[in-house]
Design a protein around this motif. Structure first.
Motif, mmCIF file in Angstrom:
data_model
loop_
_atom_site.group_PDB
_atom_site.id
_atom_site.type_symbol
_atom_site.label_atom_id
_atom_site.label_comp_id
_atom_site.label_asym_id
_atom_site.label_seq_id
_atom_site.Cartn_x
_atom_site.Cartn_y
_atom_site.Cartn_z
ATOM 1 N N ASP A 15 0.833 -1.205 0.000
ATOM 2 C CA ASP A 15 0.000 0.000 0.000
ATOM 3 C C ASP A 15 0.867 1.255 0.000
ATOM 4 O O ASP A 15 0.574 2.225 -0.699
ATOM 5 C CB ASP A 15 -0.925 0.018 1.217
ATOM 6 N N LYS A 18 2.336 1.794 -3.527
ATOM 7 C CA LYS A 18 1.322 2.255 -4.488
ATOM 8 C C LYS A 18 1.088 3.756 -4.342
ATOM 9 O O LYS A 18 0.978 4.475 -5.337
ATOM 10 C CB LYS A 18 0.009 1.495 -4.302
ATOM 11 N N LYS A 19 1.009 4.235 -3.106
ATOM 12 C CA LYS A 19 0.792 5.676 -2.884
ATOM 13 C C LYS A 19 2.005 6.486 -3.313
ATOM 14 O O LYS A 19 1.880 7.546 -3.914
ATOM 15 C CB LYS A 19 0.478 5.951 -1.418
ATOM 16 N N ASP A 21 4.296 5.679 -5.517
ATOM 17 C CA ASP A 21 4.580 5.535 -6.948
ATOM 18 C C ASP A 21 3.554 6.214 -7.848
ATOM 19 O O ASP A 21 3.757 6.294 -9.048
ATOM 20 C CB ASP A 21 4.673 4.040 -7.284
ATOM 21 N N ASP A 22 2.475 6.722 -7.291
ATOM 22 C CA ASP A 22 1.417 7.352 -8.088
ATOM 23 C C ASP A 22 1.708 8.848 -8.234
ATOM 24 O O ASP A 22 1.623 9.601 -7.268
ATOM 25 C CB ASP A 22 0.068 7.152 -7.397
ATOM 26 N N PRO A 23 2.044 9.308 -9.454
ATOM 27 C CA PRO A 23 2.375 10.722 -9.646
ATOM 28 C C PRO A 23 1.250 11.675 -9.228
ATOM 29 O O PRO A 23 1.518 12.803 -8.814
ATOM 30 C CB PRO A 23 2.638 10.848 -11.149
ATOM 31 N N ALA A 24 0.015 11.233 -9.290
ATOM 32 C CA ALA A 24 -1.109 12.090 -8.888
ATOM 33 C C ALA A 24 -1.049 12.427 -7.403
ATOM 34 O O ALA A 24 -1.632 13.427 -6.964
ATOM 35 C CB ALA A 24 -2.436 11.421 -9.233
ATOM 36 N N ASN A 25 -0.355 11.621 -6.619
ATOM 37 C CA ASN A 25 -0.240 11.877 -5.181
ATOM 38 C C ASN A 25 0.882 12.839 -4.816
ATOM 39 O O ASN A 25 0.923 13.340 -3.693
ATOM 40 C CB ASN A 25 -0.004 10.558 -4.426
ATOM 41 N N PRO A 43 6.147 6.424 -18.189
ATOM 42 C CA PRO A 43 5.979 6.846 -16.794
ATOM 43 C C PRO A 43 6.448 5.769 -15.805
ATOM 44 O O PRO A 43 6.063 4.605 -15.918
ATOM 45 C CB PRO A 43 4.474 7.083 -16.663
ATOM 46 N N GLY A 44 7.313 6.163 -14.888
ATOM 47 C CA GLY A 44 7.776 5.273 -13.839
ATOM 48 C C GLY A 44 8.829 4.264 -14.245
ATOM 49 O O GLY A 44 9.313 3.496 -13.415
ATOM 50 N N LYS A 70 14.535 0.704 -10.146
ATOM 51 C CA LYS A 70 13.225 0.509 -9.535
ATOM 52 C C LYS A 70 12.992 -0.985 -9.369
ATOM 53 O O LYS A 70 13.013 -1.731 -10.345
ATOM 54 C CB LYS A 70 12.129 1.129 -10.410
#
Length: 151
Positions: A15, A18-19, A21-25, A43-44, A70
């Motif tokens: 969890d 995931k948070k 690694d999310d560019p929106a966060n 991306p990523g 990564k």
């Protein structure tokens, strides 16, 4: 100048990653982030480059992030380049016995201009404090949904 910072985040490793690694966060834990724009690669993905634009007070700064390694969810390494400074960052993540995530960030700042060389010599604590503040902001966002984004 090199240093390590460490923090425990009360989330399971999967969890947590995931948070993170999310560019929106990113806007929720990177204070002053105005935009991010993929400029090369997927991306990523390793080798990808992203332009990160920040505004902190009246100061504007652009960083180019290059992902160098990564291994989800255990590692994320990148370099960050801006005028006068090259930063190498290695991030390691492991799940603790109580199901939380330990995040260790290893940083190396390599000044490319005299002014920044002086900053690393005279104000090393400022760099460490900034790194720790981003980690703490991520912890608050991941655990409680608290955002540093300005409306």
């Amino acid at each position: 100048m090199t240093y390590d910072t460490e923090i425990i985040v009360a989330l399971p490793l999967e969890d947590f990653f995931k948070k993170l690694d999310d560019p929106a966060n990113m806007k929720h834990w990177q204070k002053g982030l105005q935009s991010y724009e993929l400029i090369y690669g997927s991306p990523g993905a390793i080798g990808s480059k992203t332009k990160l634009s920040y505004k902190i007070g009246k100061r504007e700064m652009v960083l180019i992030e290059t992902i160098t390694a990564k291994n989800a969810p255990h590692e994320f390494h990148a370099t960050y380049d801006t005028k006068g400074m090259h930063n190498v960052q290695e991030n390691y993540f492991e799940e603790t016995a109580d199901g939380h995530t330990k995040w260790v960030s290893k940083n190396e700042f390599i000044p490319t201009k005299l002014f920044y060389r002086l900053m690393t010599l005279l104000l090393p604590g400022a760099f460490k404090k900034q790194s720790k503040s981003y980690m703490m902001a991520f912890k608050q966002f991941a655990e409680h949904g608290t955002s540093v984004a300005t409306p």
